[in-house]
Design a protein around this motif. Structure first.
Motif, PDB file in Angstrom:
ATOM      1  N   LEU A  73      58.766 -43.898 -14.531  1.00 36.86           N
ATOM      2  CA  LEU A  73      57.917 -43.593 -15.683  1.00 36.86           C
ATOM      3  C   LEU A  73      56.452 -43.811 -15.346  1.00 36.86           C
ATOM      4  O   LEU A  73      55.597 -42.981 -15.681  1.00 36.86           O
ATOM      5  CB  LEU A  73      58.328 -44.454 -16.875  1.00 36.86           C
ATOM      6  N   ASP A  74      56.141 -44.915 -14.678  1.00 38.33           N
ATOM      7  CA  ASP A  74      54.748 -45.185 -14.297  1.00 38.33           C
ATOM      8  C   ASP A  74      54.196 -44.084 -13.405  1.00 38.33           C
ATOM      9  O   ASP A  74      53.055 -43.627 -13.580  1.00 38.33           O
ATOM     10  CB  ASP A  74      54.645 -46.538 -13.595  1.00 38.33           C
ATOM     11  N   ALA A  75      55.016 -43.649 -12.427  1.00 37.73           N
ATOM     12  CA  ALA A  75      54.560 -42.593 -11.514  1.00 37.73           C
ATOM     13  C   ALA A  75      54.357 -41.278 -12.256  1.00 37.73           C
ATOM     14  O   ALA A  75      53.370 -40.563 -12.025  1.00 37.73           O
ATOM     15  CB  ALA A  75      55.571 -42.417 -10.381  1.00 37.73           C
ATOM     16  N   ALA A  76      55.282 -40.961 -13.168  1.00 36.60           N
ATOM     17  CA  ALA A  76      55.165 -39.713 -13.923  1.00 36.60           C
ATOM     18  C   ALA A  76      53.960 -39.744 -14.853  1.00 36.60           C
ATOM     19  O   ALA A  76      53.226 -38.750 -14.976  1.00 36.60           O
ATOM     20  CB  ALA A  76      56.446 -39.470 -14.714  1.00 36.60           C
ATOM     21  N   LEU A  77      53.738 -40.877 -15.511  1.00 35.22           N
ATOM     22  CA  LEU A  77      52.582 -40.995 -16.399  1.00 35.22           C
ATOM     23  C   LEU A  77      51.278 -40.906 -15.622  1.00 35.22           C
ATOM     24  O   LEU A  77      50.290 -40.343 -16.115  1.00 35.22           O
ATOM     25  CB  LEU A  77      52.648 -42.307 -17.181  1.00 35.22           C
ATOM     26  N   HIS A  78      51.265 -41.437 -14.419  1.00 37.25           N
ATOM     27  CA  HIS A  78      50.065 -41.327 -13.579  1.00 37.25           C
ATOM     28  C   HIS A  78      49.787 -39.858 -13.263  1.00 37.25           C
ATOM     29  O   HIS A  78      48.633 -39.402 -13.331  1.00 37.25           O
ATOM     30  CB  HIS A  78      50.257 -42.121 -12.293  1.00 37.25           C
ATOM     31  N   ALA A  79      50.839 -39.102 -12.931  1.00 36.97           N
ATOM     32  CA  ALA A  79      50.670 -37.694 -12.592  1.00 36.97           C
ATOM     33  C   ALA A  79      50.214 -36.881 -13.801  1.00 36.97           C
ATOM     34  O   ALA A  79      49.268 -36.076 -13.719  1.00 36.97           O
ATOM     35  CB  ALA A  79      51.969 -37.132 -12.033  1.00 36.97           C
ATOM     36  N   VAL A  80      50.888 -37.067 -14.938  1.00 41.97           N
ATOM     37  CA  VAL A  80      50.503 -36.330 -16.142  1.00 41.97           C
ATOM     38  C   VAL A  80      49.119 -36.761 -16.615  1.00 41.97           C
ATOM     39  O   VAL A  80      48.300 -35.929 -17.026  1.00 41.97           O
ATOM     40  CB  VAL A  80      51.557 -36.523 -17.249  1.00 41.97           C
ATOM     41  N   GLY A  81      48.842 -38.054 -16.542  1.00 43.56           N
ATOM     42  CA  GLY A  81      47.531 -38.542 -16.934  1.00 43.56           C
ATOM     43  C   GLY A  81      46.422 -37.948 -16.078  1.00 43.56           C
ATOM     44  O   GLY A  81      45.340 -37.610 -16.586  1.00 43.56           O
ATOM     45  N   ALA A  82      46.673 -37.788 -14.773  1.00 40.61           N
ATOM     46  CA  ALA A  82      45.676 -37.175 -13.892  1.00 40.61           C
ATOM     47  C   ALA A  82      45.427 -35.726 -14.295  1.00 40.61           C
ATOM     48  O   ALA A  82      44.279 -35.251 -14.268  1.00 40.61           O
ATOM     49  CB  ALA A  82      46.147 -37.253 -12.441  1.00 40.61           C
ATOM     50  N   CYS A  83      46.485 -35.034 -14.695  1.00 35.52           N
ATOM     51  CA  CYS A  83      46.353 -33.651 -15.169  1.00 35.52           C
ATOM     52  C   CYS A  83      45.528 -33.600 -16.449  1.00 35.52           C
ATOM     53  O   CYS A  83      44.646 -32.752 -16.603  1.00 35.52           O
ATOM     54  CB  CYS A  83      47.743 -33.061 -15.389  1.00 35.52           C
ATOM     55  N   ILE A  84      45.799 -34.518 -17.364  1.00 30.88           N
ATOM     56  CA  ILE A  84      45.056 -34.561 -18.620  1.00 30.88           C
ATOM     57  C   ILE A  84      43.590 -34.891 -18.370  1.00 30.88           C
ATOM     58  O   ILE A  84      42.678 -34.277 -18.943  1.00 30.88           O
ATOM     59  CB  ILE A  84      45.690 -35.584 -19.578  1.00 30.88           C
ATOM     60  N   GLU A  85      43.341 -35.849 -17.501  1.00 30.28           N
ATOM     61  CA  GLU A  85      41.957 -36.239 -17.225  1.00 30.28           C
ATOM     62  C   GLU A  85      41.191 -35.119 -16.531  1.00 30.28           C
ATOM     63  O   GLU A  85      39.999 -34.932 -16.772  1.00 30.28           O
ATOM     64  CB  GLU A  85      41.933 -37.519 -16.388  1.00 30.28           C
ATOM     65  N   ALA A  86      41.878 -34.364 -15.661  1.00 26.21           N
ATOM     66  CA  ALA A  86      41.226 -33.212 -15.036  1.00 26.21           C
ATOM     67  C   ALA A  86      40.856 -32.180 -16.089  1.00 26.21           C
ATOM     68  O   ALA A  86      39.765 -31.593 -16.053  1.00 26.21           O
ATOM     69  CB  ALA A  86      42.141 -32.604 -13.980  1.00 26.21           C
ATOM     70  N   ALA A  87      41.756 -31.947 -17.054  1.00 23.58           N
ATOM     71  CA  ALA A  87      41.459 -31.020 -18.139  1.00 23.58           C
ATOM     72  C   ALA A  87      40.303 -31.521 -18.986  1.00 23.58           C
ATOM     73  O   ALA A  87      39.470 -30.737 -19.459  1.00 23.58           O
ATOM     74  CB  ALA A  87      42.699 -30.812 -19.006  1.00 23.58           C
ATOM     75  N   ARG A  88      40.221 -32.836 -19.164  1.00 26.57           N
ATOM     76  CA  ARG A  88      39.143 -33.416 -19.965  1.00 26.57           C
ATOM     77  C   ARG A  88      37.768 -33.142 -19.345  1.00 26.57           C
ATOM     78  O   ARG A  88      36.767 -33.037 -20.061  1.00 26.57           O
ATOM     79  CB  ARG A  88      39.356 -34.920 -20.108  1.00 26.57           C
ATOM     80  N   GLN A  89      37.719 -33.006 -18.029  1.00 16.19           N
ATOM     81  CA  GLN A  89      36.446 -32.796 -17.354  1.00 16.19           C
ATOM     82  C   GLN A  89      35.800 -31.464 -17.741  1.00 16.19           C
ATOM     83  O   GLN A  89      34.621 -31.252 -17.478  1.00 16.19           O
ATOM     84  CB  GLN A  89      36.639 -32.862 -15.832  1.00 16.19           C
ATOM     85  N   GLU A  90      36.591 -30.562 -18.333  1.00 14.70           N
ATOM     86  CA  GLU A  90      36.026 -29.303 -18.787  1.00 14.70           C
ATOM     87  C   GLU A  90      35.172 -29.483 -20.044  1.00 14.70           C
ATOM     88  O   GLU A  90      34.489 -28.549 -20.480  1.00 14.70           O
ATOM     89  CB  GLU A  90      37.142 -28.285 -19.019  1.00 14.70           C
ATOM     90  N   GLY A  91      35.215 -30.691 -20.652  1.00 17.28           N
ATOM     91  CA  GLY A  91      34.342 -31.013 -21.772  1.00 17.28           C
ATOM     92  C   GLY A  91      34.687 -30.334 -23.076  1.00 17.28           C
ATOM     93  O   GLY A  91      33.837 -30.227 -23.968  1.00 17.28           O
ATOM     94  N   LEU A  92      35.930 -29.893 -23.221  1.00 17.50           N
ATOM     95  CA  LEU A  92      36.364 -29.174 -24.407  1.00 17.50           C
ATOM     96  C   LEU A  92      37.321 -30.020 -25.237  1.00 17.50           C
ATOM     97  O   LEU A  92      37.907 -30.975 -24.727  1.00 17.50           O
ATOM     98  CB  LEU A  92      37.071 -27.874 -23.986  1.00 17.50           C
ATOM     99  N   PRO A  93      37.508 -29.682 -26.521  1.00 21.60           N
ATOM    100  CA  PRO A  93      38.563 -30.347 -27.299  1.00 21.60           C
ATOM    101  C   PRO A  93      39.894 -30.227 -26.561  1.00 21.60           C
ATOM    102  O   PRO A  93      40.205 -29.187 -25.977  1.00 21.60           O
ATOM    103  CB  PRO A  93      38.570 -29.570 -28.620  1.00 21.60           C
ATOM    104  N   LEU A  94      40.694 -31.303 -26.609  1.00 23.03           N
ATOM    105  CA  LEU A  94      41.911 -31.383 -25.805  1.00 23.03           C
ATOM    106  C   LEU A  94      43.108 -31.687 -26.697  1.00 23.03           C
ATOM    107  O   LEU A  94      43.144 -32.710 -27.389  1.00 23.03           O
ATOM    108  CB  LEU A  94      41.753 -32.478 -24.748  1.00 23.03           C
TER     109      LEU A  94
END
Length: 212
Positions: A73-94
């Motif tokens: 679970l920790d590894a999966a959350l790290h991977a999904v979280g990295a995807c979410i944070e990369a999307a956040r860098q676009e500066g748009l509503p998420l």
């Protein structure tokens, strides 16, 4: 994590980003068919992560946490979280959407302090048994839409309601829909509410506002 799929508006033209997390035994194409292709909101850039194997973690969501499950679970959350944070860098509503095991993943990510504009947890519960001491984070009015069938074969209704209680206690702005007789799928009523979440994100409005 396997390669992330992008769909919809180009990054430079998008007005909002939507991360869609698949369930156990599913693919990004399943999420395209079940959810994304049924949404008709212009200006959305969809981001669809994929687990390395057929599941984000091996155990059932309501099984007691073991060292192996916690590690997965920790590894999966790290991977999904990295995807979410990369999307956040676009500066748009998420907007974050998860289905089944993907919804459980989304719930755990939020409960560990992850932040989005709004979230939809379609057929979800916490990962772990009743006796497990599961972490909670303040949600400070975060709009969260939760759904379940009344007799879903994977997510027991009691477990979904327990999640809803925890989300409420943590301060989320909630809407919960329970669908009698609904299979392990996404209904038209859920798609309509998801469209509302995305419309609100594009317009800069708070989702799930009470109807006057």
């Amino acid at each position: 994590m396997a390669e992330t799929l992008h769909h919809g508006a180009a990054a430079e033209a998008a007005k909002a980003v939507c991360v869609v997390v698949h369930g156990r035994g599913q693919t990004q194409q399943d999420m395209m068919d079940m959810i994304v292709s049924r949404l008709d909101v212009p200006g959305i850039r969809y981001v669809l992560p994929k687990s390395e194997g057929e599941a984000w973690y091996d155990a059932k969501a309501v099984d007691p946490l073991t060292d192996d499950t916690t590690r997965q679970l920790d590894a999966a959350l790290h991977a999904v979280g990295a995807c979410i944070e990369a999307a956040r860098q676009e500066g748009l509503p998420l907007v974050l959407i998860g289905f089944s095991q993907g919804a459980c993943m989304a719930a755990e990510w939020l409960m560990r302090g992850g932040r989005v504009t709004s979230a939809a947890l379609l057929t979800a519960c916490r990962v772990g048994a009743v006796q497990d001491d599961l972490v909670r984070a303040g949600l400070s009015g975060l709009p969260v839409y939760t759904t379940n069938g009344d007799n879903d074969p994977w997510i027991p209704l009691w477990a979904h309601r327990k999640l809803v209680g925890e989300l409420s206690e943590c301060g989320a702005r909630l809407r919960m829909d329970i669908f009698p007789g609904r299979g392990h799928e996404v209904s038209e009523a859920e798609i309509e509410t998801l469209s509302g979440l995305l419309d609100a994100a594009v317009a800069g409005r708070t989702a799930l506002e009470p109807v006057a």
